[in-house]
Design an enzyme around this catalytic site. Structure first.
Site, PDB file in Angstrom:
ATOM      1  N   THR A   1       0.841  -1.198   0.000  1.00 43.73           N
ATOM      2  CA  THR A   1       0.000   0.000   0.000  1.00 43.73           C
ATOM      3  C   THR A   1       0.877   1.249   0.000  1.00 43.73           C
ATOM      4  O   THR A   1       2.046   1.194   0.389  1.00 43.73           O
ATOM      5  CB  THR A   1      -0.892   0.056   1.264  1.00 43.73           C
ATOM      6  OG1 THR A   1      -0.048  -0.065   2.410  1.00 43.73           O
ATOM      7  CG2 THR A   1      -1.928  -1.051   1.271  1.00 43.73           C
TER       8      THR A   1
ATOM      9  N   CYS B   1       4.368   6.379   7.942  1.00 44.64           N
ATOM     10  CA  CYS B   1       3.395   7.254   8.606  1.00 44.64           C
ATOM     11  C   CYS B   1       1.980   6.674   8.582  1.00 44.64           C
ATOM     12  O   CYS B   1       1.338   6.551   9.620  1.00 44.64           O
ATOM     13  CB  CYS B   1       3.427   8.622   7.926  1.00 44.64           C
ATOM     14  SG  CYS B   1       2.324   9.797   8.689  1.00 44.64           S
TER      15      CYS B   1
ATOM     16  N   GLY C   1      13.012  -1.154  -5.172  1.00 47.28           N
ATOM     17  CA  GLY C   1      13.783  -0.496  -6.223  1.00 47.28           C
ATOM     18  C   GLY C   1      15.209  -0.186  -5.804  1.00 47.28           C
ATOM     19  O   GLY C   1      15.457   0.190  -4.659  1.00 47.28           O
TER      20      GLY C   1
ATOM     21  N   GLU D   1      14.877   5.713  30.419  1.00 50.20           N
ATOM     22  CA  GLU D   1      15.432   6.706  29.499  1.00 50.20           C
ATOM     23  C   GLU D   1      16.856   7.056  29.935  1.00 50.20           C
ATOM     24  O   GLU D   1      17.093   7.361  31.100  1.00 50.20           O
ATOM     25  CB  GLU D   1      14.521   7.958  29.472  1.00 50.20           C
ATOM     26  CG  GLU D   1      15.115   9.196  28.835  1.00 50.20           C
ATOM     27  CD  GLU D   1      15.565   9.006  27.389  1.00 50.20           C
ATOM     28  OE1 GLU D   1      14.778   8.515  26.560  1.00 50.20           O
ATOM     29  OE2 GLU D   1      16.727   9.365  27.097  1.00 50.20           O
TER      30      GLU D   1
ATOM     31  N   ALA E   1      12.139   1.475  21.760  1.00 54.32           N
ATOM     32  CA  ALA E   1      11.832   2.697  20.982  1.00 54.32           C
ATOM     33  C   ALA E   1      12.981   3.675  21.172  1.00 54.32           C
ATOM     34  O   ALA E   1      12.853   4.696  21.836  1.00 54.32           O
ATOM     35  CB  ALA E   1      10.509   3.295  21.478  1.00 54.32           C
TER      36      ALA E   1
ATOM     37  N   HIS F   1     -12.881  33.431  23.624  1.00 57.92           N
ATOM     38  CA  HIS F   1     -12.992  33.020  25.024  1.00 57.92           C
ATOM     39  C   HIS F   1     -14.186  32.086  25.192  1.00 57.92           C
ATOM     40  O   HIS F   1     -15.236  32.355  24.607  1.00 57.92           O
ATOM     41  CB  HIS F   1     -13.193  34.248  25.918  1.00 57.92           C
ATOM     42  CG  HIS F   1     -13.381  33.894  27.360  1.00 57.92           C
ATOM     43  ND1 HIS F   1     -12.335  33.502  28.164  1.00 57.92           N
ATOM     44  CD2 HIS F   1     -14.501  33.853  28.135  1.00 57.92           C
ATOM     45  CE1 HIS F   1     -12.800  33.246  29.376  1.00 57.92           C
ATOM     46  NE2 HIS F   1     -14.102  33.439  29.388  1.00 57.92           N
TER      47      HIS F   1
HETATM   48  P1  FAD Z   1       8.587   6.699   5.049  1.00 59.69           P
HETATM   49  O1  FAD Z   1       7.289   7.049   5.587  1.00 59.69           O
HETATM   50  O2  FAD Z   1       9.515   5.873   5.861  1.00 59.69           O
HETATM   51  O3  FAD Z   1       8.303   5.988   3.670  1.00 59.69           O
HETATM   52  C1  FAD Z   1       9.314   5.428   2.928  1.00 59.69           C
HETATM   53  C2  FAD Z   1       8.668   4.377   2.048  1.00 59.69           C
HETATM   54  O4  FAD Z   1       9.633   3.971   1.099  1.00 59.69           O
HETATM   55  C3  FAD Z   1       8.251   3.129   2.793  1.00 59.69           C
HETATM   56  O5  FAD Z   1       6.909   2.824   2.498  1.00 59.69           O
HETATM   57  C4  FAD Z   1       9.169   2.043   2.286  1.00 59.69           C
HETATM   58  O6  FAD Z   1       8.500   0.795   2.162  1.00 59.69           O
HETATM   59  C5  FAD Z   1       9.531   2.584   0.918  1.00 59.69           C
HETATM   60  N1  FAD Z   1      10.844   2.155   0.440  1.00 59.69           N
HETATM   61  C6  FAD Z   1      12.019   2.291   1.064  1.00 59.69           C
HETATM   62  N2  FAD Z   1      13.000   1.854   0.301  1.00 59.69           N
HETATM   63  C7  FAD Z   1      12.417   1.432  -0.841  1.00 59.69           C
HETATM   64  C8  FAD Z   1      12.925   0.868  -2.032  1.00 59.69           C
HETATM   65  N3  FAD Z   1      14.229   0.677  -2.193  1.00 59.69           N
HETATM   66  N4  FAD Z   1      12.044   0.538  -3.003  1.00 59.69           N
HETATM   67  C9  FAD Z   1      10.715   0.748  -2.840  1.00 59.69           C
HETATM   68  N5  FAD Z   1      10.204   1.292  -1.739  1.00 59.69           N
HETATM   69  C10 FAD Z   1      11.045   1.621  -0.755  1.00 59.69           C
HETATM   70  N6  FAD Z   1       5.723  11.789  12.230  1.00 59.69           N
HETATM   71  C11 FAD Z   1       4.910  12.851  12.413  1.00 59.69           C
HETATM   72  O7  FAD Z   1       5.107  13.891  11.779  1.00 59.69           O
HETATM   73  N7  FAD Z   1       3.840  12.794  13.277  1.00 59.69           N
HETATM   74  C12 FAD Z   1       3.589  11.694  14.002  1.00 59.69           C
HETATM   75  O8  FAD Z   1       2.631  11.676  14.781  1.00 59.69           O
HETATM   76  C13 FAD Z   1       4.416  10.567  13.847  1.00 59.69           C
HETATM   77  N8  FAD Z   1       4.180   9.435  14.526  1.00 59.69           N
HETATM   78  C14 FAD Z   1       4.968   8.350  14.314  1.00 59.69           C
HETATM   79  C15 FAD Z   1       4.688   7.185  15.018  1.00 59.69           C
HETATM   80  C16 FAD Z   1       5.462   6.069  14.826  1.00 59.69           C
HETATM   81  C17 FAD Z   1       5.150   4.816  15.583  1.00 59.69           C
HETATM   82  C18 FAD Z   1       6.545   6.108  13.891  1.00 59.69           C
HETATM   83  C19 FAD Z   1       7.396   4.887  13.646  1.00 59.69           C
HETATM   84  C20 FAD Z   1       6.826   7.252  13.189  1.00 59.69           C
HETATM   85  C21 FAD Z   1       6.048   8.389  13.401  1.00 59.69           C
HETATM   86  N9  FAD Z   1       6.302   9.576  12.720  1.00 59.69           N
HETATM   87  C22 FAD Z   1       5.504  10.662  12.928  1.00 59.69           C
HETATM   88  C23 FAD Z   1       7.427   9.699  11.780  1.00 59.69           C
HETATM   89  C24 FAD Z   1       6.912   9.597  10.330  1.00 59.69           C
HETATM   90  O9  FAD Z   1       6.264   8.369  10.168  1.00 59.69           O
HETATM   91  C25 FAD Z   1       8.077   9.740   9.359  1.00 59.69           C
HETATM   92  O10 FAD Z   1       8.786  10.923   9.615  1.00 59.69           O
HETATM   93  C26 FAD Z   1       7.565   9.773   7.928  1.00 59.69           C
HETATM   94  O11 FAD Z   1       6.853   8.614   7.615  1.00 59.69           O
HETATM   95  C27 FAD Z   1       8.739   9.923   6.968  1.00 59.69           C
HETATM   96  O12 FAD Z   1       8.265   9.950   5.670  1.00 59.69           O
HETATM   97  P2  FAD Z   1       9.195   9.508   4.446  1.00 59.69           P
HETATM   98  O13 FAD Z   1       8.391   9.777   3.230  1.00 59.69           O
HETATM   99  O14 FAD Z   1      10.536  10.130   4.561  1.00 59.69           O
HETATM  100  O15 FAD Z   1       9.461   7.961   4.631  1.00 59.69           O
END
Ligand code: FAD
Length: 468
Positions: free
Chosen positions: A40, A45, A117, A205, A271, A446
């Site tokens: 998906t 995120c 990829g 922590e 974590a 308010h």
């Molecule tokens: P990602 O969301 O990591 O997406 C990268 C995608 O690339 C993934 O789907 C992966 O499968 C795909 N991918 C990687 N390498 C390849 C490849 N070689 N070929 C094909 N596909 C590939 N951030 C917030 O701002 N607010 C929040 O409340 C928050 N809560 C969080 C809660 C948890 C539990 C976690 C773990 C993270 C949270 N974050 C939050 C952080 C947030 O999820 C990330 O900062 C954000 O998803 C980063 O986006 P991105 O596009 O850089 O990468």
């Protein structure tokens, strides 16, 4: 089977960074291919991060609110928790959002290729998927491959009782005794969920405060308010060993609050942070530099050292947050489309969706001191807020940081219910260079918690002095 596709823009990874870049590039008339290894769209995120954690935190909040109502004269009795239903509700939230993204990609005619990829040159990416290999030849690439959880060498990560944030979100059970290793945002959010569902949660922590990056004053308030939620909060303490036995995980601690001997837990949530995925995409084949930790350095246009290859999101650096990735994505896509744009925000908001929430933007008091800025802080305690009193939640505080000479808002931190929703106003003030007078003269409705922001600005201006 092998396929070949030629495109103007290929985006590697479909998290908040990747899908936002792909959609913006397509909206600007470019031909786009989006590559994703999950089944998906939405990345960490939507699938295993921001969204499922907030869905579970919503459940936790309702449980806690119901309990709290007893002191206001309304009792609901003990909650009956059907974990299967909670899980499927959380999954339906994810499905709604990731499905929506699939539809948006189709609408924009973004070609989606599912599979892993890797660069094979500075003009080609090879994607290994269920349907075989697809070779994508591109004019421009955007690397948006995100980050992965950090594992610790002395922890038996192959034991199913040791979980990371993804495991915690699966909600396999509600363990009786749970240790959260790492008192950062993710650890505390998940600790909140499990404690509301009925686990005895302890937090360890290494630093001397929870959420080390946040303002010490607001964290103190959070920690005090959560003394009863958590069984133990062990600061300045680390885990040195975990022994997996049949009846539990036996943990040895070291440091200021370390308990003697081994302590038994049913589950440990690790974590301790996330590491960038820069080393996993064969960036070297394209000549893109990746540093030792896995980060890819970029310019303010989000270009890597190879001019037509860009990188965005978690893989380019801290803070690893979805909204930072989205804004970087828009810059990268617009630069590729020939627009002038750079990523130079004054402030990126951070929020812990805990209870109470902790939210901050711009400089904290400690950062201001480290940077040698001449600042003054103004604090509005929520014990003086009508809305906070009416909600039975007066522990909060709104703290603004001003430049002492010009009165400009340089940052702000809030602890309290809805702190995250409130933060936007301070972010806007910092970004627009607003000063105390601008904020103080803005009429806040308010009774709202947001009034506390206007009132903090009035405190800085000297028009309010007598506070509890
Ligand atoms: P990602 O969301 O990591 O997406 C990268 C995608 O690339 C993934 O789907 C992966 O499968 C795909 N991918 C990687 N390498 C390849 C490849 N070689 N070929 C094909 N596909 C590939 N951030 C917030 O701002 N607010 C929040 O409340 C928050 N809560 C969080 C809660 C948890 C539990 C976690 C773990 C993270 C949270 N974050 C939050 C952080 C947030 O999820 C990330 O900062 C954000 O998803 C980063 O986006 P991105 O596009 O850089 O990468």
């Amino acid at each position: 089977m092998s396929n070949e596709i030629k495109t103007q823009v290929v985006v590697l990874g479909a998290g908040p960074g990747g899908y936002s870049a792909a959609f913006r590039a397509a909206d600007l008339g470019l031909d786009v291919v989006l590559v994703e290894s999950r089944k998906t769209l939405g990345g960490v995120c939507l699938n295993v991060g921001c969204i499922p954690s907030k869905a579970l935190l919503h459940v936790a909040k309702v449980i806690d609110d119901a309990k709290e109502m007893a002191s206001h004269g309304v009792s609901f009795g003990a909650p009956e928790i059907d974990l299967d239903k909670v899980r499927s509700w959380k999954d339906s939230v994810i499905g709604q959002l990731t499905g929506g993204l699939g539809g948006m990609a189709k609408q924009r005619k973004v070609t989606t290729v599912y599979g892993y990829g890797k660069f094979t040159s500075d003009k080609t990416i090879e994607v290994e998927g269920e349907d075989g290999t697809t070779t994508v030849t591109f004019d421009n690439a955007i690397i948006a491959c995100g980050s992965s959880v950090v594992e610790l060498p002395f922890i038996p990560h192959d034991d199913p009782r040791v979980i990371d944030s993804t495991g915690a979100l699966e909600l396999a059970d509600v363990p009786e005794e749970m240790l959260v290793l790492g008192g950062g945002i993710i650890g505390l959010e998940m600790g909140t969920v499990y404690s509301s569902l009925g686990s005895n949660v302890s937090v360890v922590e290494f630093a001397d405060q929870l959420i080390p990056a946040a303002d010490a004053d607001v964290v103190k308030i959070y920690t005090k308010h959560n003394k009863t939620r958590f069984k133990e909060i062990m600061l300045s303490t680390k885990v040195t060993a975990v022994e997996a036995k049949e009846d539990g995980l036996y943990v040895t601690f070291e440091g200021k609050k370390a308990p003697e001997g081994q302590v038994r837990y049913d589950k440990i949530l690790v974590a301790v942070g996330r590491k960038p995925n820069g080393h996993l995409v064969a960036a070297d084949k394209a000549g893109v530099n990746v540093d030792e930790r896995g980060f890819i350095n970029v310019s303010n246009e989000l270009r890597t050292n190879v001019g037509h290859i860009f990188a965005i999101g978690d893989v380019v650096g801290q803070p690893m947050l979805a909204h930072k990735a989205v804004h970087e994505a828009h810059v990268a896509a617009e630069v590729i489309a020939g627009k002038k744009h750079v990523f130079e925000p004054r402030a990126i908001p951070s929020i812990a969706y805990t209870d109470p929430e902790i939210a901050w933007v711009g400089v904290t008091e400690r950062e201001a001191k480290e940077q040698g800025l001449n600042v003054e802080t103004a604090n509005f305690p929520w014990a003086a807020s009508g809305r906070a009193i009416a909600s039975g939640r007066t522990e909060g505080k709104t703290k603004l940081i001003f430049d002492k000479d010009s009165g400009r808002v340089l940052g702000g931190s809030i602890v309290g219910i809805n702190a995250g929703e409130m933060l936007g106003e301070i972010g806007l003030a910092v970004e627009m260079g607003a000063d105390a007078e601008d904020v103080a003269l803005t009429i806040h409705a308010h009774p709202t918690l947001n009034e506390s922001i206007g009132l903090a600005a009035e405190i800085f201006e000297g028009s309010i002095t007598d506070l509890p």
